[in-house]
Design an enzyme around this catalytic site. Sequence first.
Site, mmCIF file in Angstrom:
data_model
loop_
_atom_site.group_PDB
_atom_site.id
_atom_site.type_symbol
_atom_site.label_atom_id
_atom_site.label_comp_id
_atom_site.label_asym_id
_atom_site.label_seq_id
_atom_site.Cartn_x
_atom_site.Cartn_y
_atom_site.Cartn_z
ATOM 1 N N LYS A 52 10.932 6.470 -102.563
ATOM 2 C CA LYS A 52 11.207 6.409 -103.898
ATOM 3 C C LYS A 52 11.777 4.831 -104.015
ATOM 4 O O LYS A 52 11.368 4.361 -105.115
ATOM 5 C CB LYS A 52 12.232 7.376 -104.437
ATOM 6 C CG LYS A 52 11.810 8.605 -104.514
ATOM 7 C CD LYS A 52 12.930 9.876 -104.551
ATOM 8 C CE LYS A 52 12.116 11.268 -104.421
ATOM 9 N NZ LYS A 52 13.076 12.524 -104.632
ATOM 10 N N GLN A 96 19.266 13.394 -103.869
ATOM 11 C CA GLN A 96 18.475 14.168 -102.966
ATOM 12 C C GLN A 96 18.917 15.341 -102.527
ATOM 13 O O GLN A 96 20.193 15.534 -101.769
ATOM 14 C CB GLN A 96 17.990 13.155 -101.717
ATOM 15 C CG GLN A 96 16.533 13.781 -100.956
ATOM 16 C CD GLN A 96 15.519 13.630 -101.972
ATOM 17 O OE1 GLN A 96 15.490 12.861 -102.716
ATOM 18 N NE2 GLN A 96 14.764 14.677 -101.486
ATOM 19 N N ASP A 119 15.882 13.808 -112.522
ATOM 20 C CA ASP A 119 15.129 14.777 -111.849
ATOM 21 C C ASP A 119 14.971 16.045 -112.686
ATOM 22 O O ASP A 119 14.200 16.833 -112.315
ATOM 23 C CB ASP A 119 16.121 15.408 -110.621
ATOM 24 C CG ASP A 119 15.907 14.699 -109.325
ATOM 25 O OD1 ASP A 119 14.522 14.476 -108.828
ATOM 26 O OD2 ASP A 119 16.374 14.549 -108.486
HETATM 27 N N1 GUN Z 1 14.337 17.572 -102.878
HETATM 28 C C1 GUN Z 1 12.984 18.002 -102.750
HETATM 29 N N2 GUN Z 1 12.354 18.000 -103.774
HETATM 30 C C2 GUN Z 1 13.411 17.056 -104.510
HETATM 31 C C3 GUN Z 1 13.263 16.208 -105.732
HETATM 32 O O1 GUN Z 1 12.392 16.501 -106.406
HETATM 33 N N3 GUN Z 1 14.566 15.716 -105.963
HETATM 34 C C4 GUN Z 1 15.505 15.758 -105.246
HETATM 35 N N4 GUN Z 1 16.598 14.970 -105.794
HETATM 36 N N5 GUN Z 1 15.586 16.504 -104.088
HETATM 37 C C5 GUN Z 1 14.396 17.075 -103.739
#
Ligand code: GUN
Length: 292
Positions: A52, A96, A119
């Site tokens: 990211k 995350q 998110d």
């Molecule tokens: N863990 C697995 N998928 C995601 C996501 O799309 N966002 C976040 N913050 N954590 C994750």
Amino acid sequence: MQLLDGKKAAQAIKEDLTQKTTQLTNAGKPRPHLAAILVGNDGASETYVASKVKTCAEIGFESTLKRLPATVTEDELLQEIEALNKNEEVNGILVQLPLPKHISESKVIQAIHPSKDVDGFHPVSVGNMVSGAPTFIPATPYGILLLLQHYNIETKGKHAVVIGRSHIVGTPMSILLSRNSYPGNCTVTICHSATKNLKELCLQADIIVAALGRAEFVSADMVKEGAVVIDVGITRVADASKKSGFSLKGDVKFDEVAPRCSYITPVPGGVGPMTIAGLLMNTYNAYLKKHS
Ligand code: GUN
């Protein structure tokens, strides 16, 4: 059978966002800014967050990565989020997941200001999505919609079977595919671990979204000829032939399912890059909302 190339579709979105960012900086405006918090050092989470942050740099976005030890207290994490909420330069915040067991994920998600919730996990974002109001859509379902759109795949009136009911993918995907818009207008069935006739339901599907997180779960005998198959799985399976010691497996037995499909996503290179594209789109939209 046509491959739904997420890498290619994401590249088109990234090029568009790069251009838009250049226009902003040419006009003397700040760049969109994504802040990510990574707690602990789970291998998969490290990879996702690194990807990211790297993609932000590629397209000219600012990014901040805040790393916290797995021993961080819930209060300390909440304070970090509050600081990012108040930081005028930050447009989007993501923490995350998963988090260490001593920290409440729902408290953390609710601490993120809805205007920065890129998110789309905050109850305000979820509520807006369910009621059809404009909002941040979780990155993976958003990326899947963008992929369907990129390939002009007809969805109206189709039967979509979503396997998996997670808050991150399955549940939002089922809602979004049933909306009266494109991509959407599907008849949606959501399946999960208590579903009794999974195979029969899958065999009726024009579109299958496999998001249960079990390597190679979907086999050819579960897929109707001509179906569109979207594979969200990315399970690490031990593989001595790989330098990393593992290979990534989707939720679909690609080799046997692909010949039956009209379209199918590969793993990797399908949904993964589109998830990042969805997150970047959300960050850009958060920026626009603030600066309009
Ligand atoms: N863990 C697995 N998928 C995601 C996501 O799309 N966002 C976040 N913050 N954590 C994750």
